[in-house]
Design a protein around this motif. Structure first.
Motif, short mmCIF file in Angstrom:
data_model
loop_
_atom_site.label_atom_id
_atom_site.label_comp_id
_atom_site.label_asym_id
_atom_site.label_seq_id
_atom_site.Cartn_x
_atom_site.Cartn_y
_atom_site.Cartn_z
N MET A 28 -123.63 18.73 48.57
CA MET A 28 -123.63 17.91 49.77
C MET A 28 -122.22 17.45 50.11
O MET A 28 -121.83 17.45 51.25
N GLY A 29 -121.44 17.10 49.09
CA GLY A 29 -120.11 16.58 49.35
C GLY A 29 -119.12 17.61 49.87
O GLY A 29 -118.10 17.26 50.41
N ARG A 30 -119.41 18.91 49.70
CA ARG A 30 -118.49 19.93 50.19
C ARG A 30 -118.55 20.08 51.70
O ARG A 30 -117.64 20.55 52.31
N GLY A 31 -119.65 19.71 52.30
CA GLY A 31 -119.77 19.74 53.75
C GLY A 31 -120.10 21.10 54.31
O GLY A 31 -120.52 22.01 53.61
N TYR A 32 -119.88 21.23 55.60
CA TYR A 32 -120.19 22.46 56.31
C TYR A 32 -119.18 22.65 57.42
O TYR A 32 -118.46 21.74 57.80
N ARG A 33 -119.11 23.88 57.93
CA ARG A 33 -118.17 24.22 59.00
C ARG A 33 -118.92 24.59 60.25
O ARG A 33 -119.94 25.26 60.19
N LEU A 34 -118.38 24.13 61.37
CA LEU A 34 -118.93 24.47 62.68
C LEU A 34 -117.92 25.34 63.40
O LEU A 34 -116.73 25.03 63.42
N ARG A 35 -118.40 26.41 64.00
CA ARG A 35 -117.53 27.27 64.81
C ARG A 35 -118.04 27.27 66.23
O ARG A 35 -119.22 27.50 66.47
N HIS A 74 -119.54 14.71 54.08
CA HIS A 74 -120.01 13.37 53.71
C HIS A 74 -119.55 13.12 52.27
O HIS A 74 -120.27 13.39 51.32
N PRO A 75 -118.34 12.59 52.07
CA PRO A 75 -117.80 12.47 50.72
C PRO A 75 -118.53 11.47 49.83
O PRO A 75 -118.46 11.59 48.60
N LEU A 76 -119.23 10.51 50.38
CA LEU A 76 -119.94 9.52 49.57
C LEU A 76 -121.39 9.90 49.30
O LEU A 76 -122.09 9.20 48.56
N ALA A 77 -121.85 10.99 49.89
CA ALA A 77 -123.25 11.40 49.71
C ALA A 77 -123.48 11.93 48.31
O ALA A 77 -122.59 12.49 47.68
N ASP A 78 -124.70 11.72 47.82
CA ASP A 78 -125.08 12.27 46.51
C ASP A 78 -125.28 13.77 46.64
O ASP A 78 -125.63 14.29 47.70
N ASP A 79 -125.06 14.48 45.55
CA ASP A 79 -125.23 15.93 45.53
C ASP A 79 -126.71 16.23 45.30
O ASP A 79 -127.15 16.36 44.16
N VAL A 80 -127.47 16.31 46.37
CA VAL A 80 -128.90 16.57 46.30
C VAL A 80 -129.19 17.96 46.85
O VAL A 80 -128.45 18.47 47.69
N PRO A 81 -130.28 18.60 46.41
CA PRO A 81 -130.58 19.94 46.89
C PRO A 81 -131.08 19.94 48.33
O PRO A 81 -131.69 18.98 48.79
N ALA A 82 -130.80 21.02 49.01
CA ALA A 82 -131.30 21.21 50.38
C ALA A 82 -132.75 21.69 50.31
O ALA A 82 -133.12 22.46 49.43
N GLU A 83 -133.56 21.21 51.25
CA GLU A 83 -134.95 21.65 51.38
C GLU A 83 -135.14 22.14 52.81
O GLU A 83 -134.61 21.56 53.75
N LEU A 84 -135.90 23.21 52.98
CA LEU A 84 -136.26 23.69 54.31
C LEU A 84 -137.61 23.10 54.69
O LEU A 84 -138.56 23.18 53.92
N GLU A 85 -137.67 22.48 55.86
CA GLU A 85 -138.92 21.86 56.31
C GLU A 85 -139.02 22.01 57.83
O GLU A 85 -138.20 21.46 58.57
N ALA A 86 -140.00 22.75 58.28
CA ALA A 86 -140.26 22.94 59.72
C ALA A 86 -139.01 23.37 60.48
O ALA A 86 -138.71 22.85 61.55
N GLY A 87 -138.26 24.29 59.91
CA GLY A 87 -137.06 24.80 60.58
C GLY A 87 -135.83 23.93 60.45
O GLY A 87 -134.79 24.23 61.03
N ALA A 88 -135.91 22.85 59.71
CA ALA A 88 -134.78 21.95 59.51
C ALA A 88 -134.32 22.03 58.05
O ALA A 88 -135.10 22.36 57.16
N VAL A 89 -133.05 21.72 57.83
CA VAL A 89 -132.52 21.60 56.47
C VAL A 89 -132.45 20.10 56.17
O VAL A 89 -131.83 19.34 56.92
N VAL A 90 -133.10 19.70 55.09
CA VAL A 90 -133.22 18.28 54.76
C VAL A 90 -132.58 18.01 53.40
O VAL A 90 -132.84 18.73 52.43
N TYR A 91 -131.73 16.98 53.36
CA TYR A 91 -131.16 16.49 52.10
C TYR A 91 -131.76 15.11 51.85
O TYR A 91 -131.29 14.11 52.39
N ARG A 92 -132.83 15.08 51.07
CA ARG A 92 -133.52 13.81 50.78
C ARG A 92 -132.69 12.96 49.82
O ARG A 92 -132.24 13.45 48.79
N GLY A 93 -132.49 11.70 50.20
CA GLY A 93 -131.73 10.80 49.34
C GLY A 93 -130.25 11.12 49.27
O GLY A 93 -129.60 10.82 48.27
N ALA A 94 -129.72 11.70 50.33
CA ALA A 94 -128.29 12.01 50.35
C ALA A 94 -127.46 10.74 50.16
O ALA A 94 -126.43 10.74 49.50
N TYR A 95 -127.91 9.67 50.76
CA TYR A 95 -127.40 8.32 50.52
C TYR A 95 -128.61 7.49 50.09
O TYR A 95 -129.74 7.85 50.41
#
Length: 80
Positions: free
Chosen positions: A1-8, A18-39
């Motif tokens: 989570m802390g490494r972030g993502y790039r937009l082109r 998000h440097p303060l976010a916890d390193d939580v796994p990504a989950e796919l849900e209804a076409g969205a990527v969800v990081y539960r408990g990122a903060y």
């Protein structure tokens, strides 16, 4: 989570992190990527939209932890 993502877009690139976010796994849900408990008490949700990606912060309650977002410009990315 802390490494972030790039937009082109439009020939340019931007990094979002998000440097303060916890390193939580990504989950796919209804076409969205969800990081539960990122903060504490906050889920980060990413949606694909024809006009560009959307980032949502879903709060579990009225208390909001300290959130921090870093944006890196194309010039800063070129120096890495």
């Amino acid at each position: 989570m802390g490494r972030g993502y790039r937009l082109r877009a439009g020939g340019g690139e931007l990094r979002v992190r998000h440097p303060l976010a916890d390193d939580v796994p990504a989950e796919l849900e209804a076409g969205a990527v969800v990081y539960r408990g990122a903060y504490p008490g906050v889920d980060l949700v990413y949606l694909a939209d024809p006009q560009g990606p959307q980032e949502l912060l879903l709060l579990a309650g009225a208390a909001v932890p300290r959130l921090e977002v870093e944006l890196s410009s194309p010039a800063e990315l070129a120096q890495e």
